[in-house]
Motif scaffolding. Structure first.
Motif, PDB file in Angstrom:
ATOM      1  N   THR A 641     -30.701  -6.106  46.169  1.00 26.76           N
ATOM      2  CA  THR A 641     -31.035  -6.900  47.356  1.00 26.76           C
ATOM      3  C   THR A 641     -32.180  -6.251  48.137  1.00 26.76           C
ATOM      4  N   ALA A 642     -32.157  -4.922  48.231  1.00 26.27           N
ATOM      5  CA  ALA A 642     -33.263  -4.238  48.927  1.00 26.27           C
ATOM      6  C   ALA A 642     -34.580  -4.506  48.204  1.00 26.27           C
ATOM      7  N   THR A 676     -31.098 -10.156  56.972  1.00 21.96           N
ATOM      8  CA  THR A 676     -29.903 -10.330  57.807  1.00 21.96           C
ATOM      9  C   THR A 676     -28.646 -10.120  56.976  1.00 21.96           C
ATOM     10  N   ALA A 677     -28.632 -10.711  55.795  1.00 18.62           N
ATOM     11  CA  ALA A 677     -27.452 -10.582  54.935  1.00 18.62           C
ATOM     12  C   ALA A 677     -27.234  -9.122  54.543  1.00 18.62           C
ATOM     13  N   PHE A 678     -28.325  -8.455  54.252  1.00 21.55           N
ATOM     14  CA  PHE A 678     -28.254  -7.047  53.838  1.00 21.55           C
ATOM     15  C   PHE A 678     -27.631  -6.211  54.954  1.00 21.55           C
ATOM     16  N   ASN A 679     -28.155  -6.394  56.125  1.00 21.41           N
ATOM     17  CA  ASN A 679     -27.635  -5.602  57.254  1.00 21.41           C
ATOM     18  C   ASN A 679     -26.174  -5.936  57.532  1.00 21.41           C
ATOM     19  N   LYS A 680     -25.879  -7.207  57.399  1.00 26.15           N
ATOM     20  CA  LYS A 680     -24.503  -7.630  57.649  1.00 26.15           C
ATOM     21  C   LYS A 680     -23.571  -7.003  56.619  1.00 26.15           C
ATOM     22  N   LYS A 681     -23.990  -7.021  55.408  1.00 19.47           N
ATOM     23  CA  LYS A 681     -23.098  -6.546  54.351  1.00 19.47           C
ATOM     24  C   LYS A 681     -23.055  -5.015  54.250  1.00 19.47           C
ATOM     25  N   ASP A 704     -37.838   0.200  53.199  1.00 22.54           N
ATOM     26  CA  ASP A 704     -38.169  -1.192  52.910  1.00 22.54           C
ATOM     27  C   ASP A 704     -38.200  -1.999  54.204  1.00 22.54           C
ATOM     28  N   ASP A 705     -37.996  -1.303  55.298  1.00 22.36           N
ATOM     29  CA  ASP A 705     -38.074  -1.935  56.598  1.00 22.36           C
ATOM     30  C   ASP A 705     -36.998  -3.023  56.765  1.00 22.36           C
ATOM     31  N   ILE A 706     -35.832  -2.705  56.284  1.00 25.66           N
ATOM     32  CA  ILE A 706     -34.712  -3.638  56.425  1.00 25.66           C
ATOM     33  C   ILE A 706     -33.890  -3.250  57.642  1.00 25.66           C
ATOM     34  N   THR A 710     -34.326  -0.126  65.857  1.00 26.60           N
ATOM     35  CA  THR A 710     -33.460   0.581  66.799  1.00 26.60           C
ATOM     36  C   THR A 710     -32.473   1.525  66.120  1.00 26.60           C
ATOM     37  N   VAL A 711     -32.199   1.297  64.862  1.00 23.75           N
ATOM     38  CA  VAL A 711     -31.200   2.166  64.219  1.00 23.75           C
ATOM     39  C   VAL A 711     -31.812   3.120  63.190  1.00 23.75           C
ATOM     40  N   LYS A 712     -33.091   2.927  62.903  1.00 23.21           N
ATOM     41  CA  LYS A 712     -33.685   3.726  61.812  1.00 23.21           C
ATOM     42  C   LYS A 712     -33.483   5.234  62.000  1.00 23.21           C
TER      43      LYS A 712
END
Ligand code: RAM
Length: 921
Positions: A641-642, A676-681, A704-706, A710-712
């Protein structure tokens, strides 16, 4: 000391002329047989002058040298174009036709005045239409090859049986034809495709210095031919063409384990223009003769070549040879693929090295050590009796008892035999096979072999070495050297995974990010542009992409991380070389692949399919190849996904560049949804990390800048924590994570950890490989202890972004974010650890870039060169509050320097072309 060298380079002669040179058509100097009818022109400006800018250019293309001399661009005259572009300017003149000879030059106006090129270029067009070919495909199919019958009937018991027992043997085909030329010859051109491989002779002289030509393709899709100007090899009267055909990948090494295409076959067309202007063409046809009873017997890329010098047919390739015992050739079916003029460069002998030692193992057994794991072959010099048999077995490693270690070659026999004809000293080298080796076991010498009986021939695609890199740290230098040997050793008209075992495949995943690093060391653009076409050729109707290309194995696992290389390399060719055509050419294929994955493997914007994982990460126990530890392994869904996300971001740019504006929004949306899905999952809001918190998972999310901005930083803390505490400052990633690791650590402020990883000598690390005697890069971090089943000592996939880090970070030679082909640089050296100096250069498409820095007693000195017509943003580290000079003058007083700013302790300024010496004290 170094500074003195720097300063002397800098002395600039004011009267020096600006030069235009290195004229290239399609990035080739004076090419023969160009395939494209819209070639592009590039040149370089050479000058020590500062701030030199090209204000305009004029390209003149003429149909004769005479016309060119008087600036008569009868094919194309671009007229004065106000532009500073110097690379890949497309031809816009008259329609070019088959065989056309074109002459060109460029005129340039700079802010220092007009410069007329002293250099001129020329090229010829290839055979553009199938109807240009009068030649017929010839071969010899009625004589069966050993192993050939296995194509259908063979039923292997298991994988091993398949691998080991599907080997093939087939003698080389020698073909000849005598022709009469009754007039004086003005010009002669040979177009030739000899499949799998050919060696061509005219009147006994070898044509060209290429080896293992042509470069490999899927012959059902494309069939390359090579073009040679052979005027100097022909005479009025009787002439003879002689061709030897080897098997290469056309008649495969393992059938049916590898795809095969048929028995060797030849297409040859010799076109002569006589002094009186008349023309004559001599083609391969049924009148040619052939024998399979020449000296080159079985030639199998995995198993080696057999040569019986007693069978040499003196004079077979010159006129008057008695060929009554030869067969008539057979007309054979043309391969399915489209004939095209090969534009990527052929393989050549690029270096010769000598062995360092010979050890006697038993009465008749010696081990020759080349001192370096190399790719190519050995030129043998020997004297003996007719029938004496010299056997050379090749391997990368030795066992403890001094014998060859061949377990990691799997089924490859890697053995050459030479049978002497006797008498005088005899020399011999391979024609159609190569090996990856450091050691050679030699048997069959009458007298004790000496070092000078052997000479190592290093082969790879003919390409310029564009980079030089040296530091004060010997581990880094040795890793660089190992990489240099490994990378070039795995260029074989396609980038291979390894050069020694029974594999040697163009695995996509191995080169995704690596190709970018490699591009600093080698001008690999032609090779990679060709490989992208191999990948496209292997794409299936439904859009799926292969894991290996050309697809000699039909492997379609629907993985995303491996095929991603297709996109990433197209982007690399654009960013590093300014070549946008691969992106435009492959756009539809890119799109089809992403759509295929989306409709087959995407659930709620998560890609559910992954095959290889974070391939070859350091496993939990030393003999393992793949980790089974769920805590170490990164989720396959996360990886695919990334990568999918990254590809959708690239596609936004690609759509724009290729005129598919209508797709841009689609990819913007898709990317957003995937993100969004990636972060959610995968994002764990409590722990502020991704998935099971592997370094790879977190690094991908960041780079990959996903991950949201703010959290990096918090996510990065986990990368640091894992690396420092759990892995004690060592790498914990495999092929995937390593593609970003060094840059991630550096960008987020822990270059010290990157430096530790880069200089480690303990397991796992590149330095550990050196500690264990490696002279190339291994396939596995634990290559010294792991199972030999998949354990090559010459694989470059684990280099990840290391070479990029060397050039872009340690040396600070980097394309500015918005620049293409180094028109603008961002030079920001990384001063780190105990490094005292870095000395690097890169011959970019716009000219030579140099960066030499050193630090000494609190003084930092930096010599840099920016090519003419380019500019750079220069970032002087740790300079705030210090005196910063350039060539002895305080930078504030240098009127040329624009936009001097100070931020975060750094002094930042913009400079134009030229050489500079900055000092900070
Ligand atoms: C191995 C190869 C290659 C890798 C694949 C997945 O066989 O060595 O490097 O990409 O597996």
């Amino acid at each position: 000391m170094i500074l003195c060298v720097m300063l002397s380079i800098h002395v600039c002669k004011a009267e020096e002329k600006v030069r235009v040179a290195d004229l290239r058509v399609e990035n080739l100097i004076n090419p023969l047989g160009l395939e494209t009818t819209c070639p592009r022109f590039s040149w370089k400006l050479y000058s020590h002058k500062r701030n030199l800018i090209q204000e305009a250019y004029r390209v003149i293309v003429a149909s004769s040298r005479e016309n060119l001399n008087v600036d008569n661009g009868d094919l194309w005259d671009s007229r004065r174009v106000n532009s500073n572009e110097t690379i890949l300017i497309p031809y816009q003149g008259k329609q070019l036709t088959s065989r056309q000879v074109c002459f060109w030059k460029v005129q340039v106006w700079t802010n220092y005045g007009e410069i007329v090129s002293v250099d001129e270029g020329s090229w010829t067009m290839g055979l553009l239409a199938l109807s240009d070919w009068k030649a017929k495909w010839i071969g010899l199919e009625s004589l069966e090859a050993e192993g050939e019958d296995r194509k259908s009937g063979f039923e292997p018991k298991d994988e091993d049986d398949l691998r080991l027992n599907s080997e093939t043997r087939l003698n080389a085909r020698y073909m000849r034809k005598e022709i009469d030329l009754n007039k004086n010859i003005k010009n002669a051109v040979l177009y030739i495709s000899g499949l799998g491989l050919y060696e061509a002779y005219l009147n006994g002289d070898k044509i060209g210095d290429q080896v293992l030509a042509p470069t490999p393709t899927d012959y059902t899709k494309r069939v390359p031919y090579n073009t040679f100007n052979v005027t100097s090899l022909l005479n009025k009267g009787k002439n003879t063409i002689g061709i030897i055909l080897g098997n290469g990948r056309f008649f495969s090494m393992r059938i049916p384990w590898f795809r095969t295409f048929g028995l060797p076959q030849l297409l040859s067309q010799l076109e002569i223009t006589y002094d009186d202007g008349t023309k004559e063409t001599f083609v391969s046809d049924e009148s040619w003769k052939v024998t399979i009873d020449g000296p080159i017997g079985s030639n199998n890329e995995f198993d080696g070549e057999e040569y019986d010098a007693r069978k040499e047919m003196s004079g077979w390739n010159i006129s008057g040879f008695n060929d009554v015992n030869w067969h008539s050739v057979e007309l054979v079916k043309a391969p399915e693929g489209k004939l095209y003029s090969q534009e990527n460069l052929n393989i050549k002998i690029m270096e010769t090295i000598n062995p360092v030692s010979i050890v006697k193992l038993s009465e008749d057994k010696y081990i020759v050590d080349m001192g370096q794991n190399m790719v190519g072959w050995v030129k043998l010099k020997v004297r003996g009796h007719a029938g004496d048999k010299i056997k050379m077995r090749f391997a990368e490693l030795l066992k403890e008892d001094g014998n060859l270690y061949t377990d990691n070659l799997r089924g490859a026999k890697a053995t050459d035999t030479y049978i002497l004809k006797g008498g005088e000293e005899e020399t011999w080298e391979l024609s159609f096979v190569y090996h990856g080796f450091r050691y050679i076991e030699v048997t069959g010498f009458r007298d004790e072999p000496q070092l000078d009986n052997f000479e190592g021939k290093v082969i790879y695609d003919e390409m310029e070495t564009t980079g030089n890199f040296e530091t004060s740290n010997s581990t880094i230098n040795q890793i660089y050297k190992n990489s240099y040997w490994g990378i070039r050793g795995n260029y074989r008209g396609m980038p291979t995974d390894c050069p020694q075992r029974d594999e040697r495949m163009g695995w996509l995943g191995d080169r995704a990010t690596g190709s970018h690093g490699e591009s600093f060391i080698f001008d690999n653009q032609k090779l990679y542009a060709k490989w992208l076409t191999d990948i496209e050729d292997s794409q299936r109707q439904n859009g799926t992409l292969p894991d290996v290309a050309p697809n000699y194995w039909k492997m379609y696992t629907d993985d995303v991380t491996w095929p991603a290389a297709y996109f990433i390399i197209a982007d690399m060719l654009y960013r590093q070389y300014g070549n946008d055509r691969p992106i435009i050419k492959h756009y539809d294929s890119f799109k089809r692949f992403l759509a295929y994955i989306q409709s087959n493997y995407m659930k709620d914007y998560i890609v559910t399919k992954d095959t290889f994982g974070d391939w070859c990460m350091p496993p939990e126990s030393p003999e393992m190849i793949h980790s089974q530890d769920l805590e170490r392994k990164t989720s396959g869904e996360l990886l695919s996904t990334a990568f999918y996300y990254r590809l959708t971001v690239l596609m936004q740019k690609f759509a724009h560049m290729s005129g598919h504006q209508e797709d841009v929004l689609f990819y913007v949306d898709l990317a957003e949804n995937v993100k969004t899905a990636f972060n959610k999952k995968f994002y764990n809001n409590t722990k502020r990390n991704y998935s099971n918190n592997t370094v790879t998972a977190n690094v991908l999310a960041i780079m990959d800048d996903i991950a949201p901005d703010t959290v990096k930083k918090d996510v990065f803390k986990h990368v640091v924590d894992k690396t420092e505490n759990e892995f004690k400052g060592h790498v914990s990633t495999g092929l995937i994570g390593i593609q970003w690791l060094m840059r991630c650590l550096t960008e987020y402020g822990r270059a010290d950890i990157a430096y530790k990883i880069a200089t480690n000598r303990t397991y796992p690390s590149w330095g550990y490989m050196i500690e264990k005697g490696a002279t190339t890069i291994w396939e596995l971090w634990n290559g010294d202890t792991a199972d030999p089943a998949m354990n090559s000592a010459n694989h470059v996939m684990l280099l990840g972004d290391l070479i990029i880090w060397y050039y872009e970070y340690l040396a600070g030679i980097k394309n500015a974010d918005d620049a293409i082909g180094f028109s603008k640089l961002e030079m920001h050296p990384l001063i780190i650890g105990d490094l005292n100096y870095v000395k690097a250069s890169y011959n970019s498409v716009r000219g030579l870039i140099q960066s030499h820095w050193q630090r000494n007693d609190g003084k930092f000195s930096w010599y840099i060169t920016i090519p003419a017509n380019c500019s750079a943003k220069v970032i002087l580290p740790d300079a705030e509050g210090k005196t910063v000079t350039e060539s002895g003058t305080n930078i504030k007083s240098v009127t040329d320097f624009k936009n001097i700013t100070i931020a975060n302790g750094q002094v930042v300024l913009e400079i134009g072309s030229g050489s500079y010496v900055f000092e900070i004290e």
